[in-house]
Design a protein around this motif. Structure first.
Motif, PDB file in Angstrom:
ATOM      1  N   HIS A 101       0.835  -1.205   0.000  1.00  0.00           N
ATOM      2  CA  HIS A 101       0.000   0.000   0.000  1.00  0.00           C
ATOM      3  C   HIS A 101       0.870   1.256   0.000  1.00  0.00           C
ATOM      4  CE1 HIS A 101      -1.582   3.215   2.721  1.00  0.00           C
ATOM      5  NE2 HIS A 101      -2.609   3.164   1.897  1.00  0.00           N
TER       6      HIS A 101
ATOM      7  N   HIS B 127      -8.842  -5.215  -4.466  1.00  0.00           N
ATOM      8  CA  HIS B 127      -7.979  -4.046  -4.325  1.00  0.00           C
ATOM      9  C   HIS B 127      -7.000  -3.964  -5.499  1.00  0.00           C
ATOM     10  CE1 HIS B 127      -8.845  -2.469  -0.251  1.00  0.00           C
ATOM     11  NE2 HIS B 127      -9.142  -3.709   0.058  1.00  0.00           N
TER      12      HIS B 127
ATOM     13  N   SER C 276      -5.483   6.373  -0.120  1.00  0.00           N
ATOM     14  CA  SER C 276      -5.925   5.303  -1.015  1.00  0.00           C
ATOM     15  C   SER C 276      -5.219   5.411  -2.365  1.00  0.00           C
ATOM     16  CB  SER C 276      -7.445   5.384  -1.237  1.00  0.00           C
ATOM     17  OG  SER C 276      -8.143   5.168  -0.029  1.00  0.00           O
TER      18      SER C 276
ATOM     19  N   GLY D 241      -1.376  -5.629  -1.798  1.00  0.00           N
ATOM     20  CA  GLY D 241      -1.505  -4.413  -0.993  1.00  0.00           C
ATOM     21  C   GLY D 241      -2.894  -3.810  -1.072  1.00  0.00           C
ATOM     22  N   PRO D 242      -3.410  -3.243   0.020  1.00  0.00           N
ATOM     23  CA  PRO D 242      -4.677  -2.503  -0.034  1.00  0.00           C
ATOM     24  C   PRO D 242      -4.535  -1.264  -0.921  1.00  0.00           C
ATOM     25  CG  PRO D 242      -4.048  -3.000   2.247  1.00  0.00           C
ATOM     26  CD  PRO D 242      -2.859  -3.309   1.383  1.00  0.00           C
ATOM     27  N   SER D 243      -5.561  -0.983  -1.683  1.00  0.00           N
ATOM     28  CA  SER D 243      -5.520   0.203  -2.542  1.00  0.00           C
ATOM     29  C   SER D 243      -6.655   1.177  -2.272  1.00  0.00           C
ATOM     30  CB  SER D 243      -5.565  -0.212  -4.025  1.00  0.00           C
ATOM     31  OG  SER D 243      -6.836  -0.733  -4.368  1.00  0.00           O
TER      32      SER D 243
ATOM     33  N   GLU E 196      -6.697  -0.180   9.324  1.00  0.00           N
ATOM     34  CA  GLU E 196      -6.834   1.041   8.521  1.00  0.00           C
ATOM     35  C   GLU E 196      -7.206   2.230   9.412  1.00  0.00           C
ATOM     36  OE1 GLU E 196      -7.523  -2.442   5.801  1.00  0.00           O
ATOM     37  OE2 GLU E 196      -8.143  -1.890   7.831  1.00  0.00           O
TER      38      GLU E 196
END
Length: 289
Positions: A152, A240, A213, A174-176, A194
């Motif tokens: 991320h 994501h 984000s 990874g989180p997006s 988060e």
């Protein structure tokens, strides 16, 4: 109480990272120097931030490696559970392939909230550029590489660092998107990693959640991306990565997308061959981007 000697006050602090001598180097492999625990920044009120450097004979392109751990834990020298028993390890393999590697600390969510970790990565890039001649690295050819929470941050770094722009980004699971419900994540909860990163439930800080984000930061001038994710990831939904790939492509940014069927987070459940293939493809991307 007498006033301290001004000269004493000047000499008490450790040398600033911009000027501090580099530590002695180890030689883990022929043609590779390893410098561990090199300070690169001292944020006000925080611990010194350090990095490890794997240095082939230069001038070498640079991989800035960013560790995972849900933004609240993790070690800079860890590329995830599936690479921990590799011999040689993943960073030694990158260095043997001619890539310098800087494995960086950043402030975790228990120490400071966003954008602190991103600021730390910007500071690392500044320090590496400042000391590039003595390190033998070419920071004009920098690829950000991260896994999970580090992925991320690597994506955000590649999308926001413009002077100079990064050469590319390697993002593993990874989180997006911190603004929308995905998998088990909901932006309304204050009990998620988060929320700890932002200092509040993302839904209560919509502008900050958007700034954090990568999906919301995509632009046409972004560098090429290599994206990889397991299709059965139970911790960070594969959507994501799929949505980030779609947004980058829509903006005209070159993207390589690798989905690993049946793999959970951290490549759990993937075969050794599949993990090795993802690493090899990531290395190839970093070498030729």
């Amino acid at each position: 109480m007498t006033l301290p000697d001004p000269d004493l006050l000047k000499q008490l602090p450790a040398p600033h990272p911009d000027r501090a001598p580099l530590p002695p180097a180890a030689g883990p492999a022929p043609g590779v120097r390893l410098l561990r625990g090199v300070p690169y920044a001292v944020p006000e009120g925080s611990r010194p931030l350090e990095l490890d450097l794997w240095l082939p004979e230069g001038p070498a392109p640079l991989v800035l490696y960013i560790h995972g751990g849900a933004w609240r834990r993790g070690r800079r020298d860890d590329m995830g559970m599936r690479t921990r028993d590799w011999d040689p390890g993943p960073f030694a393999r990158l260095a043997a392939a001619g890539l310098a590697v800087a494995c960086v600390d950043y402030r975790l969510s228990g120490e400071a909230t966003f954008p602190a970790p991103l600021d730390d990565l910007w500071a690392a890039l500044r320090w590496l550029a400042l000391r590039s001649a003595e390190l033998g690295i070419d920071t004009r050819r920098t690829v950000a590489w991260g896994e999970s929470a580090g992925g991320h941050l690597a994506a955000l770094l590649a999308l926001t660092h413009a002077e100079p722009p990064l050469a590319g980004a390697v993002i593993w699971y990874g989180p997006s998107d911190l603004t929308s419900p995905r998998g088990g994540f909901t932006p309304d909860s204050a009990a998620t990693p988060e929320a700890a990163l932002l200092g509040a439930a993302p839904a209560t800080r919509p502008e900050l959640a958007r700034a954090a984000s990568p999906l919301a930061q995509v632009h046409a001038a972004a560098p090429p991306f290599f994206l990889a994710h397991g299709t059965q990831d139970t911790m960070v939904s594969c959507s994501h990565t799929e949505d980030l790939a779609s947004a980058l492509r829509a903006a005209g940014v070159p993207v390589r997308l690798r989905l690993v069927p049946g793999a959970d987070h951290g490549w759990y459940g993937a075969s050794d061959d599949a993990v090795s293939a993802i690493f090899a493809a990531s290395l190839d991307f970093a070498q030729h981007v």
